[in-house]
Write an enzyme that holds these catalytic residues in place. Structure first.
Site, mmCIF file in Angstrom:
data_model
loop_
_atom_site.group_PDB
_atom_site.id
_atom_site.type_symbol
_atom_site.label_atom_id
_atom_site.label_comp_id
_atom_site.label_asym_id
_atom_site.label_seq_id
_atom_site.Cartn_x
_atom_site.Cartn_y
_atom_site.Cartn_z
ATOM 1 N N GLU A 1 0.819 -1.221 0.000
ATOM 2 C CA GLU A 1 0.000 0.000 0.000
ATOM 3 C C GLU A 1 0.845 1.261 0.000
ATOM 4 O OE1 GLU A 1 -0.753 -2.647 1.910
ATOM 5 O OE2 GLU A 1 -2.799 -3.197 1.364
ATOM 6 N N HIS B 1 -10.295 -4.144 10.790
ATOM 7 C CA HIS B 1 -10.948 -3.966 9.489
ATOM 8 C C HIS B 1 -12.213 -3.113 9.586
ATOM 9 C CE1 HIS B 1 -8.285 -7.203 8.348
ATOM 10 N NE2 HIS B 1 -8.833 -7.384 7.172
HETATM 11 C C1 LIG Z 1 -2.377 -4.324 4.529
HETATM 12 C C2 LIG Z 1 -3.379 -5.231 3.963
HETATM 13 N N1 LIG Z 1 -3.652 -5.161 2.648
HETATM 14 C C3 LIG Z 1 -4.556 -5.990 2.085
HETATM 15 C C4 LIG Z 1 -5.229 -6.891 2.857
HETATM 16 C C5 LIG Z 1 -6.268 -7.810 2.233
HETATM 17 N N2 LIG Z 1 -5.738 -9.164 2.148
HETATM 18 C C6 LIG Z 1 -5.948 -10.037 3.131
HETATM 19 S S1 LIG Z 1 -5.172 -11.457 2.860
HETATM 20 C C7 LIG Z 1 -4.545 -10.947 1.391
HETATM 21 C C8 LIG Z 1 -3.688 -11.868 0.598
HETATM 22 C C9 LIG Z 1 -2.478 -12.287 1.339
HETATM 23 O O1 LIG Z 1 -1.857 -13.374 0.719
HETATM 24 P P1 LIG Z 1 -0.638 -14.126 1.345
HETATM 25 O O2 LIG Z 1 0.234 -13.159 2.081
HETATM 26 O O3 LIG Z 1 -0.015 -14.913 0.275
HETATM 27 O O4 LIG Z 1 -1.266 -15.089 2.454
HETATM 28 P P2 LIG Z 1 -2.272 -16.302 2.246
HETATM 29 O O5 LIG Z 1 -3.641 -15.696 2.272
HETATM 30 O O6 LIG Z 1 -1.954 -16.973 0.981
HETATM 31 O O7 LIG Z 1 -2.075 -17.161 3.451
HETATM 32 C C10 LIG Z 1 -4.960 -9.648 1.124
HETATM 33 C C11 LIG Z 1 -4.650 -8.893 -0.077
HETATM 34 C C12 LIG Z 1 -4.950 -6.913 4.248
HETATM 35 N N3 LIG Z 1 -5.584 -7.744 5.076
HETATM 36 N N4 LIG Z 1 -4.024 -6.091 4.763
#
Ligand SMILES: Cc1ncc(C[n+]2csc(CCOP(=O)(O)OP(=O)(O)O)c2C)c(N)n1
Ligand SMILES: [Mg+2]
Lengths: 366, 327
Positions: free
Chosen positions: B60, B129
């Site tokens: 971000e 959130h």
């Molecule tokens: C700062 C932030 N940006 C976006 C999100 C929304 N979000 C939650 S999980 C996610 C994907 C994360 O993927 P990864 O780090 O690969 O973990 P996984 O879900 O595969 O375990 C996103 C974009 C968030 N929770 N926090």
């Protein structure tokens, strides 16, 4: 200077629809699993059985959670760990029970592994007062601080520095403990990781940064969101690093034990990429158009739980009767947890104000 | 008039502006190939291609800053945050850079950028959130802050936001994306930033409510109407600049006011409106201005606690009863 034609300029790497015909794409390339047998790894027969129980519990707990969610028993997000259980299990068996662990929102497996009971976990999902976080956290915020599991966190990357902070406290107090901070491939792209890696190396913090690379960050394949090999991030910080096959609990156990010993001994950080695969969608409302069924099946064929079961059977560590007993018992334990969660009371409305400050009667602005 | 979902209204606005101005582009997490986490950008990749609809990593701070730089470089970025709760990581770029670059350079650099995404809570998503950020950002000079409640406002104000030559924060809500409403099909439909709207006329009490709270206010007003209390609802639509004359005029008519705000109580939208009313319409008030806000407590997960935490029509009715001395 003539202006370049710009229509075909591309920034983000393309993904969906770019697959070459007939070849099943792979979310992650798994490094070879360890060839060592359990004895060579220092694992007893009882350890193997306990590992199986733990992984099976995580799996059934989440399958039942999913059902309860679909029945409308609770709301919010539900990120399932299914497919990744060898990582939590192998790690917790490799670590000392007092070592600190912190993770992201995909945290149920970690919680169960670190002693959150199925009842406390299920009740948390249901938002009940009897949940591990008193119903205040829900699925994303399982925690059991007394067992050195500092919880799941919802801001991607937010808990990475916190894991290093726990290591800072361990170094400061000379506890001899290490800490590990687990996060997804998506979190690798957050600045927080890079700032923290630099400081951890500079200050020689006893922390392990562990990427659970499951191939996807929500709907984005790892190769579309991050450059080069994730593990190579360590090089720029002169940090020790490793890649581990996360679909094999022996491999996780072996490597994480070595790494934990090294970090404990030298008080210097480690960066680890554990490659794995999540079987379910990102959360419950994910149509999963970014991957094929065939790809998913490739990984389900090498399921870590079935793999351990096969090993136990073929090495005659236990027989079918053992599995029947364990699986039935765990099934019942999870069903009891569902019943417990369902019947537990919600917190009282006044409880909303608890846990904001340490005082008994803190100030709340109105 | 066409009936559109809230998300479609926003998309139409973006689509029209992208069609009209080559410099406008969209970037954010999952906006392109996944068609948007909440499907606001659905179809835009197919229409405008990879150059102008760009998926970002979960970075971000980085992509907000790339947006600021691109804007200084002559483009007009629309930066989507999956929610403003994650824009906290980008606050440095929004607060320290986007709002200040023009001023610090003595006017040499402009920053025409839109930061958009859902604001505040969306049900049981827990403490990290669920925060409403519109009041907080409105504290900073150099930003325009919009938090809309209905598809029509979304369409007209999004177009204004994109055309604005300053940084603009455009706030939406996960829970409103599916909401349907009549949207003007006037060609090039623009609602000027800073113009509120009387969304319900009434003579007994003024309720000021924006974003998701507008809908809570409507429920309260419908209930109160059954008891013979006629509520006038003002939706300022833009938090900053604020359409103060519209509010003051209404208060001069009804002599009573309740502000409903989705933020925590301290130094928020509600306190600001309360202050302004006492300054501008003190002699017209028949009761102190009241407010309904979130409590001074983090968002709990548990449904029972969440429902108690979130401002309800009942709380609005109680506040109206208080200012009309009906209790
Ligand atoms: C700062 C932030 N940006 C976006 C999100 C929304 N979000 C939650 S999980 C996610 C994907 C994360 O993927 P990864 O780090 O690969 O973990 P996984 O879900 O595969 O375990 C996103 C974009 C968030 N929770 N926090
Ligand atoms: Mg991932």
């Amino acid at each position: 200077m003539a202006k370049k034609k710009t229509d075909d300029i591309v920034f983000a790497p393309r993904g969906i629809g770019e697959e070459s015909d007939g070849v099943v794409q792979k979310g992650v390339d798994l490094p070879p699993a360890t060839k060592k047998k359990h004895k060579a790894l220092g694992l007893s027969e009882d350890d193997l059985k306990a590992m199986y129980e733990q992984m099976y519990l995580q799996r059934r707990f989440e399958e039942r959670s999913m059902q309860q969610y679909q029945k409308g028993k609770f709301g919010g997000f539900l990120h399932l760990y299914i497919g990744q259980e060898a990582i939590s299990t192998g790690t917790v068996f490799a670590f000392d029970d007092k070592d600190d662990i912190i993770t992201g929102y995909r945290d149920h497996g970690w919680g169960l592994c670190r002693g959150i009971t199925p009842k406390e976990g299920m009740a948390e999902l249901f938002g009940k007062a009897t949940g591990c976080s008193k119903g205040k956290g829900g699925s994303m915020h399982f925690a059991k601080a007394e067992n050195h599991f500092w919880g799941g966190y919802g801001i991607v990357g937010g808990h990475i520095p916190i894991g290093a902070g726990l290591a800072f406290a361990n170094k400061y107090n000379g506890t001899g403990k290490i800490s590990a901070t687990f996060f997804g491939d998506g979190a690798v792209d957050q600045g927080a990781l890079h700032e923290t890696m630099n400081m951890a190396q500079l200050w020689k913090l006893p922390v392990i940064f562990v990427v659970e690379n499951n191939g996807y960050s929500m709907g984005t394949a790892a190769k579309r969101h991050t450059v080069a090999e994730i593990v190579d991030r360590a090089k720029g910080y002169e940090m020790k690093s490793a890649v581990i096959n996360g679909m094999d609990v022996f491999s996780v156990y072996e490597k994480m034990k070595e790494i934990a010993d090294d970090v404990r001994e030298n008080s210097k950080p480690y960066f680890v990429e554990i490659r794995t695969y999540r079987y379910r969608g990102h959360s419950m409302s994910d149509p999963q158009k970014y991957r094929t069924k065939e790809e998913l099946e490739e990984y389900q064929k090498i399921d870590p739980i079935l793999k351990l079961k096969d090993y136990i059977l073929s090495n005659k560590v236990a027989d079918e009767a053992f599995f029947t007993e364990v699986e039935d018992r765990i099934e019942q334990e999870v069903l009891d947890a569902v019943e417990f969660a369902d019947e537990s009371p919600f917190p009282e409305v006044e409880d909303m104000y608890d846990d904001m400050f340490v005082e008994d009667n803190p100030y709340f602005h109105v | 008039m066409a009936e559109l979902q809230f998300r479609e209204a926003i998309k139409h606005a973006i689509d029209e502006e992208m069609g009209r101005d080559e410099r406008v582009f969209v970037m954010g997490e999952e906006v392109a190939e996944y068609n948007g986490a909440y499907k606001v950008t659905e179809g835009l990749l197919d229409k405008y291609g990879f150059k102008r609809v760009i998926d970002t990593p979960i970075s971000e701070l980085g992509f907000a800053g790339i947006g600021v730089g691109a804007a200084m470089g002559g483009l007009r970025p629309i930066v989507e945050f999956m929610t403003f709760n994650f824009a906290v990581l980008a606050a440095d770029q929004i607060i320290n850079h986007a709002t200040k670059v023009k001023y610090m350079t003595g006017g040499q650099a402009d920053c025409p950028i839109v930061f958009r995404g859902p604001n505040a809570s969306a049900g049981q998503l827990g403490a990290t959130h669920s925060v409403a950020y519109d009041s907080m950002y409105a504290q900073f000079p150099g930003l325009k802050v919009i938090y809309v409640s209905e598809p029509d406002d979304a369409k007209g104000l999004m177009k204004s936001a994109i055309r604005d030559d300053n940084p603009v924060l455009f706030m939406e809500s996960e829970q409103m994306y599916g909401l349907k409403g009549e949207v003007s099909d006037e060609e090039d439909y623009i609602i000027p930033i800073g113009k509120g709207k009387i969304k319900r006329e009434g003579s007994d009490v003024t309720i000021v409510a924006h974003g998701k709270m507008y809908h809570v206010a409507v429920q309260a007003a419908n209930q109160l109407a059954k008891d013979g209390v006629e509520v006038e609802i003002i939706d300022p639509r833009t938090v900053k600049p604020l359409d103060l004359p519209l509010i003051i005029e209404s208060v001069k008519k009804t002599n009573r006011c309740v502000v409903v705000d989705e933020a925590h109580p301290f130094a928020g939208f509600a306190s600001e409106i309360g202050f302004l009313i006492q300054r501008e319409a003190f002699d017209y008030l028949d009761a102190p201005v009241q407010r309904v806000t979130l409590p001074d407590v983090n968002a709990p997960f548990s449904k029972k606690l969440f429902d108690a935490w979130f401002p309800s029509p009942k709380q609005v009715i109680d506040a109206v009863n208080q200012v009309t001395y009906r209790t």
